[in-house]
Design an enzyme around this catalytic site. Structure first.
Site, PDB file in Angstrom:
ATOM      1  N   HIS A 244     -12.361 -16.797 -27.684  1.00 17.53           N
ATOM      2  CA  HIS A 244     -11.304 -17.755 -27.998  1.00 17.53           C
ATOM      3  C   HIS A 244     -11.556 -18.496 -29.305  1.00 17.53           C
ATOM      4  CE1 HIS A 244     -11.243 -17.209 -23.571  1.00 17.53           C
ATOM      5  NE2 HIS A 244      -9.935 -17.185 -23.758  1.00 17.53           N
ATOM      6  N   GLY A 245     -12.546 -18.048 -30.088  1.00 17.01           N
ATOM      7  CA  GLY A 245     -12.724 -18.560 -31.437  1.00 17.01           C
ATOM      8  C   GLY A 245     -13.437 -19.891 -31.539  1.00 17.01           C
TER       9      GLY A 245
END
Length: 279
Positions: A244-245
């Site tokens: 999810h970065g």
């Protein structure tokens, strides 16, 4: 032949016994035997089998133990005031004053001093056994909740640090979770110290997160959804979670992305310059 004779004799004897009980009279064994003998004499022939049946009936009736409860001379039961048998007298004269026959045994008063020591010993022994059983059950229950030996063996992890080069990150398994051990360079330490702590999502200075500036030890689980970040990656040269970065810096602090907290720092201690004990 004998069974039919017995049945007829019992049927004819029953009304006579009922009338005697109703009138308060008592039939002894001898009286019953005489009645049966007179009735069987009238109903049997003079041949041998019939005589044998009569003798058998007389012998069977005389074997009853009803003579043991008769009253009068030679009896072991005291006569009742009404002159009736004890059973009939008790039925016709109910009373709450019940006595006990102690003619053939001794009665001890409650709390006999001679038996007090024995009673105390029995009660004390029983209570000791009950207490021991309860203690054993409680200990078993408590010990069942403690960790087993194999679990305790995995609680701590000893790691050699001598083979980890500057700038290198190794991953070890501790209690089923990955742990990152990073040998930081001077540049990594400088980047961690220059960060404005007030601008961080989870404010924490670098000195609080490390015990030795050269070594950073954190649990390798992303605080967003539990993924495992990639080391030496991301915008801040620390770790990057591709799921999810989320970006972490060289101190394991969250700098960008959805993760709410910094990477967790486990409990650890340095055994010497080349060994660290995690847990």
């Amino acid at each position: 032949m004998s069974s039919q004779l017995l049945r007829r004799s019992a049927q004819s004897l029953l009304p006579r016994v009922s009338r005697s009980v109703a009138q308060g009279e008592f039939l002894s064994t001898a009286s019953i035997a005489d009645i049966l003998s007179s009735q069987t004499d009238e109903r049997t022939d003079s041949h041998a089998p019939g005589r044998k049946d009569v003798r058998m009936v007389s012998h069977m009736t005389r074997s009853f133990a009803s003579d043991a409860i008769t009253t009068g001379p030679g009896s072991n039961i005291a006569p009742t005031p009404s002159g009736l048998s004890p059973t009939v007298h008790a039925i016709k004269n109910p009373t709450p004053n019940i006595g006990y026959d102690d003619s053939n045994h001794d009665r001890f008063a409650p709390g006999d001093a001679s038996k007090r020591a024995f009673t105390y010993a029995v009660l004390t022994g029983g209570r000791f056994i009950y207490a021991s059983a309860i203690r054993l059950a409680v200990l078993k229950f408590i010990l069942s909740m403690t960790a087993s030996q194999d679990v305790l063996a995995l609680a701590n992890l000893e790691v050699e640090l001598g083979n980890i080069q500057k700038g290198q990150t190794v991953t070890v398994k501790w209690r089923g979770k990955p742990v990152f051990i990073r040998h930081r360079t001077a540049e990594d330490i400088k980047l961690a110290d220059e960060v404005d702590v007030g601008s961080l999502r989870d404010p924490e200075v670098d000195d609080v997160r490390v015990k030795d500036k050269d070594w950073l030890i954190v649990v390798g689980v992303c605080t967003h959804l539990g993924c495992v970040p990639l080391p030496n990656a991301g915008d801040y040269h620390g770790w990057f979670c591709p799921c999810h970065g989320s970006h972490y810096d060289t101190s394991g602090r969250i700098r960008k992305g959805p993760a709410p907290y910094n990477l967790e720092v486990p409990s650890y201690s340095f055994m010497d310059d080349d060994k660290v004990l995690i847990g």
